[in-house]
Scaffold this motif. Sequence first.
Motif, PDB file in Angstrom:
ATOM      1  N   TRP A 155      34.261  40.274  30.862  1.00  0.00           N
ATOM      2  CA  TRP A 155      34.812  39.148  31.620  1.00  0.00           C
ATOM      3  C   TRP A 155      36.110  38.763  30.929  1.00  0.00           C
ATOM      4  O   TRP A 155      36.126  38.479  29.737  1.00  0.00           O
ATOM      5  N   GLN A 210      39.501  36.426  30.343  1.00  0.00           N
ATOM      6  CA  GLN A 210      39.996  35.063  30.496  1.00  0.00           C
ATOM      7  C   GLN A 210      41.512  34.996  30.334  1.00  0.00           C
ATOM      8  O   GLN A 210      42.093  33.920  30.323  1.00  0.00           O
ATOM      9  N   THR A 260      37.992  41.129  42.769  1.00  0.00           N
ATOM     10  CA  THR A 260      37.944  40.361  41.534  1.00  0.00           C
ATOM     11  C   THR A 260      36.780  39.397  41.659  1.00  0.00           C
ATOM     12  O   THR A 260      36.708  38.609  42.603  1.00  0.00           O
ATOM     13  N   MET A 269      34.520  36.395  39.959  1.00  0.00           N
ATOM     14  CA  MET A 269      34.497  35.315  38.983  1.00  0.00           C
ATOM     15  C   MET A 269      33.109  35.264  38.355  1.00  0.00           C
ATOM     16  O   MET A 269      32.123  35.650  38.986  1.00  0.00           O
ATOM     17  N   GLU A 270      33.032  34.761  37.140  1.00  0.00           N
ATOM     18  CA  GLU A 270      31.745  34.707  36.443  1.00  0.00           C
ATOM     19  C   GLU A 270      30.743  33.828  37.195  1.00  0.00           C
ATOM     20  O   GLU A 270      29.539  34.036  37.083  1.00  0.00           O
ATOM     21  N   SER A 317      40.137  31.048  34.224  1.00  0.00           N
ATOM     22  CA  SER A 317      39.056  31.705  34.953  1.00  0.00           C
ATOM     23  C   SER A 317      38.449  32.766  34.053  1.00  0.00           C
ATOM     24  O   SER A 317      39.065  33.219  33.098  1.00  0.00           O
ATOM     25  N   SER A 318      37.243  33.139  34.389  1.00  0.00           N
ATOM     26  CA  SER A 318      36.581  34.258  33.739  1.00  0.00           C
ATOM     27  C   SER A 318      36.319  35.257  34.851  1.00  0.00           C
ATOM     28  O   SER A 318      35.529  35.004  35.760  1.00  0.00           O
ATOM     29  N   HIS A 319      37.040  36.384  34.826  1.00  0.00           N
ATOM     30  CA  HIS A 319      37.045  37.305  35.958  1.00  0.00           C
ATOM     31  C   HIS A 319      36.911  38.755  35.490  1.00  0.00           C
ATOM     32  O   HIS A 319      37.177  39.063  34.333  1.00  0.00           O
TER      33      HIS A 319
END
Length: 117
Positions: A52, A54, A68, A70-71, A91-93
């Motif tokens: 993931w 950031q 994509t 997202m967490e 974001s955590s992607h």
Amino acid sequence: MYTIPFTTINWSSIPKTEHPGEDGTAYWQTLNLDGLRIRAVEYSAGYLADHWCQKGHIVHCLEGGFITEMENGEKFALTKDMSYVVSDGLSSHRSFSENGVKLLIVDGDFLKVPATV
């Protein structure tokens, strides 16, 4: 502030580096300029990132498509001529490409979120 002189990029002269994903492989061609990173990136068919991320990016899809994720489970599909932009830490992607994709990715110090005082 960046001080980058006029620079042409001949991507065919920049070697590819291999970055295995959880599934599939990403191939990067990378140019680093004074706090700025510019990459031509290809994801193989079935590519799924192994982490993931950031980090902030400007991502532009040149060919193919990818998702994509997202967490939190939200997903965004991007295809040719679509882009996304996000700053560091917002974001955590991670990315997935069923059939492969070619991307232009720009990131660097300009995407850092300023520290609060």
